[in-house]
Design a protein around this motif. Structure first.
Motif, PDB file in Angstrom:
ATOM      1  N   LEU A  74       0.844  -1.188   0.000  1.00  7.62           N
ATOM      2  CA  LEU A  74       0.000   0.000   0.000  1.00  7.62           C
ATOM      3  C   LEU A  74       0.882   1.241   0.000  1.00  7.62           C
ATOM      4  O   LEU A  74       1.534   1.561   1.001  1.00  7.62           O
ATOM      5  CB  LEU A  74      -0.931   0.037   1.217  1.00  7.62           C
ATOM      6  N   ASP A  75       0.896   1.931  -1.125  1.00  7.11           N
ATOM      7  CA  ASP A  75       1.586   3.211  -1.231  1.00  7.11           C
ATOM      8  C   ASP A  75       0.603   4.285  -0.794  1.00  7.11           C
ATOM      9  O   ASP A  75      -0.364   4.586  -1.503  1.00  7.11           O
ATOM     10  CB  ASP A  75       2.039   3.439  -2.670  1.00  7.11           C
ATOM     11  N   ILE A  76       0.811   4.865   0.379  1.00 13.75           N
ATOM     12  CA  ILE A  76      -0.170   5.824   0.920  1.00 13.75           C
ATOM     13  C   ILE A  76      -0.233   7.106   0.115  1.00 13.75           C
ATOM     14  O   ILE A  76      -1.136   7.921   0.322  1.00 13.75           O
ATOM     15  CB  ILE A  76       0.102   6.150   2.408  1.00 13.75           C
ATOM     16  N   THR A  77       0.698   7.302  -0.829  1.00 10.37           N
ATOM     17  CA  THR A  77       0.654   8.489  -1.685  1.00 10.37           C
ATOM     18  C   THR A  77      -0.088   8.222  -2.989  1.00 10.37           C
ATOM     19  O   THR A  77      -0.191   9.118  -3.834  1.00 10.37           O
ATOM     20  CB  THR A  77       2.067   8.993  -2.009  1.00 10.37           C
ATOM     21  N   ASN A  78      -0.601   7.007  -3.169  1.00 13.14           N
ATOM     22  CA  ASN A  78      -1.337   6.634  -4.376  1.00 13.14           C
ATOM     23  C   ASN A  78      -2.828   6.617  -4.040  1.00 13.14           C
ATOM     24  O   ASN A  78      -3.300   5.726  -3.342  1.00 13.14           O
ATOM     25  CB  ASN A  78      -0.865   5.258  -4.861  1.00 13.14           C
ATOM     26  N   ASP A  79      -3.560   7.624  -4.519  1.00  9.66           N
ATOM     27  CA  ASP A  79      -4.958   7.762  -4.120  1.00  9.66           C
ATOM     28  C   ASP A  79      -5.817   6.572  -4.535  1.00  9.66           C
ATOM     29  O   ASP A  79      -6.722   6.157  -3.799  1.00  9.66           O
ATOM     30  CB  ASP A  79      -5.548   9.063  -4.662  1.00  9.66           C
ATOM     31  N   GLU A  80      -5.531   5.977  -5.689  1.00  8.52           N
ATOM     32  CA  GLU A  80      -6.325   4.831  -6.141  1.00  8.52           C
ATOM     33  C   GLU A  80      -6.084   3.612  -5.257  1.00  8.52           C
ATOM     34  O   GLU A  80      -7.026   2.892  -4.900  1.00  8.52           O
ATOM     35  CB  GLU A  80      -5.994   4.501  -7.598  1.00  8.52           C
ATOM     36  N   TYR A 118       1.042  14.442   1.941  1.00  4.63           N
ATOM     37  CA  TYR A 118      -0.007  14.003   1.018  1.00  4.63           C
ATOM     38  C   TYR A 118      -0.556  12.632   1.411  1.00  4.63           C
ATOM     39  O   TYR A 118      -1.773  12.396   1.325  1.00  4.63           O
ATOM     40  CB  TYR A 118       0.542  13.972  -0.406  1.00  4.63           C
ATOM     41  N   GLY A 119       0.313  11.727   1.865  1.00  4.58           N
ATOM     42  CA  GLY A 119      -0.145  10.405   2.294  1.00  4.58           C
ATOM     43  C   GLY A 119      -1.150  10.485   3.434  1.00  4.58           C
ATOM     44  O   GLY A 119      -2.248   9.910   3.346  1.00  4.58           O
ATOM     45  N   PRO A 120      -0.842  11.186   4.521  1.00  3.90           N
ATOM     46  CA  PRO A 120      -1.827  11.359   5.591  1.00  3.90           C
ATOM     47  C   PRO A 120      -3.113  12.026   5.116  1.00  3.90           C
ATOM     48  O   PRO A 120      -4.202  11.710   5.613  1.00  3.90           O
ATOM     49  CB  PRO A 120      -1.087  12.246   6.599  1.00  3.90           C
ATOM     50  N   TYR A 121      -3.001  12.940   4.152  1.00  2.00           N
ATOM     51  CA  TYR A 121      -4.192  13.581   3.585  1.00  2.00           C
ATOM     52  C   TYR A 121      -5.105  12.546   2.930  1.00  2.00           C
ATOM     53  O   TYR A 121      -6.331  12.537   3.162  1.00  2.00           O
ATOM     54  CB  TYR A 121      -3.760  14.633   2.572  1.00  2.00           C
ATOM     55  N   LEU A 122      -4.522  11.647   2.127  1.00  2.00           N
ATOM     56  CA  LEU A 122      -5.320  10.614   1.467  1.00  2.00           C
ATOM     57  C   LEU A 122      -5.946   9.664   2.488  1.00  2.00           C
ATOM     58  O   LEU A 122      -7.112   9.261   2.347  1.00  2.00           O
ATOM     59  CB  LEU A 122      -4.462   9.834   0.480  1.00  2.00           C
ATOM     60  N   GLY A 150       1.276  17.345   7.308  1.00  2.00           N
ATOM     61  CA  GLY A 150       0.466  16.149   7.496  1.00  2.00           C
ATOM     62  C   GLY A 150      -0.552  16.324   8.606  1.00  2.00           C
ATOM     63  O   GLY A 150      -1.720  15.955   8.468  1.00  2.00           O
ATOM     64  N   GLU A 151      -0.106  16.887   9.731  1.00  2.00           N
ATOM     65  CA  GLU A 151      -1.029  17.177  10.831  1.00  2.00           C
ATOM     66  C   GLU A 151      -2.162  18.100  10.374  1.00  2.00           C
ATOM     67  O   GLU A 151      -3.338  17.872  10.677  1.00  2.00           O
ATOM     68  CB  GLU A 151      -0.283  17.857  11.986  1.00  2.00           C
TER      69      GLU A 151
END
Length: 302
Positions: free
Chosen positions: A36-42, A81-85, A133-134
């Motif tokens: 799981l790449d947390i920066t990949n929205d799909e 961006y990862g925490p955002y997704l 991220g926060e």
């Protein structure tokens, strides 16, 4: 069954969580960038849709502080961006997001320890991206817990303790910064905290309110406004003192204290990184990092 999604499995905190959470009776999905790449929205959306987690524990992070200064985009993707997704998907499902942050969001110029409500002012790319991220999490969610911690060490992977143990076998002088202060924190204690938060959330007992918490190792560290914490040099001496029980006199202890300016690292670091843990202590008290250091050295030397 209660479902937990854990990211960043291969990191120190991720490995510590795996060791402590598997026997709790929950359905746990452990992931790292290869699954799981947390920066990949799909990818993130697909995993949430299939697994439908009740709790998400984000232990993924870009933690190479110096490299981040030249690899800004990668640090932003993973730390912001990862925490955002993850937060977007948690909002859709109503999942609790537990996220790890750092004392590096502060500039280290306080004359006292840092409390959760102090104003962030990061000095480097790593701290700035962790703060982003926060902020993304808080913009998307009300159901979140952010754990700010510092100087994480463990028996897993590469960290300050394992680096010092490696350097102890060399005869060359070891230069260690003596004017940056913080609180060493055992990754296993962070994992135990996450387990406790998850149990509380499942039972709906309300011991943990949503929001920010400081949590770091205790030994008088960060628990009074006048406490000076320990320096990296102090930490190194503590490591060698424990090592001396297994290898008396063999490691040489060629430690030399240097100032931040003399060390001249790429990234600017806060000189005061001491986090005040008064808010979380009545719920889950931080443990003595020196005792946990003995545990790590014992495992490493076994």
């Amino acid at each position: 069954m209660y479902r937990l999604l854990v990211t960043g499995l291969k990191g120190q905190i991720g490995q510590a969580i795996k060791d402590r959470i598997e026997h709790q009776g929950w359905d746990v999905l452990f992931t790292d960038i290869d699954t799981l790449d947390i920066t990949n929205d799909e990818q993130v959306a697909a995993v949430f849709k299939a697994f439908k987690p009740d709790v998400v524990i984000n232990a993924a992070g870009y933690t190479d502080v110096d490299r981040a200064e030249h690899d800004v985009a990668a640090a932003e993707y993973v730390n912001a961006y990862g925490p955002y997704l993850l937060a977007i998907q948690c909002h859709k499902l109503g999942s609790l997001l537990i996220h790890f942050s750092t004392e590096y969001i502060f500039n280290g110029r306080n004359h006292s320890t840092y409390v959760e409500t102090d104003t962030p002012a990061p000095l480097n790319v790593y701290g700035r991206t962790k703060l982003q991220g926060e902020q993304y999490i808080k913009a998307c969610l009300s159901h979140y817990i952010i754990i700010r911690t510092s100087w994480v060490f463990s028996e897993y992977g590469r960290n300050f303790v394992t680096t010092m143990l490696s350097l102890s076998r060399k005869d060359a002088p070891i230069r260690i910064v003596n004017d940056q202060f913080g609180c060493p924190t055992y990754a296993g204690d962070l994992a135990n905290l996450v387990v406790d938060i998850t149990k509380d959330h499942q039972a709906e007992t309300g011991r943990y309110q949503f929001g920010d918490y400081n949590f770091c190792g205790d030994s008088g560290c960060g628990n009074s406004s006048g406490d000076s914490g320990v320096s990296w040099l102090d930490f190194a001496y503590a490591i060698f003192d424990e090592l001396d029980k297994y290898q008396p006199g063999e490691q040489g202890r060629n430690l030399t204290g240097v100032t931040t300016e003399e060390y001249a690292s790429i990234a600017i670091r806060p000189k005061n990184g001491i986090l005040n843990c008064h808010k979380i202590s009545p719920i889950f008290r931080p443990l003595d990092w020196r005792r946990k250091l003995r545990h790590v050295i014992a495992i490493t030397m076994a």
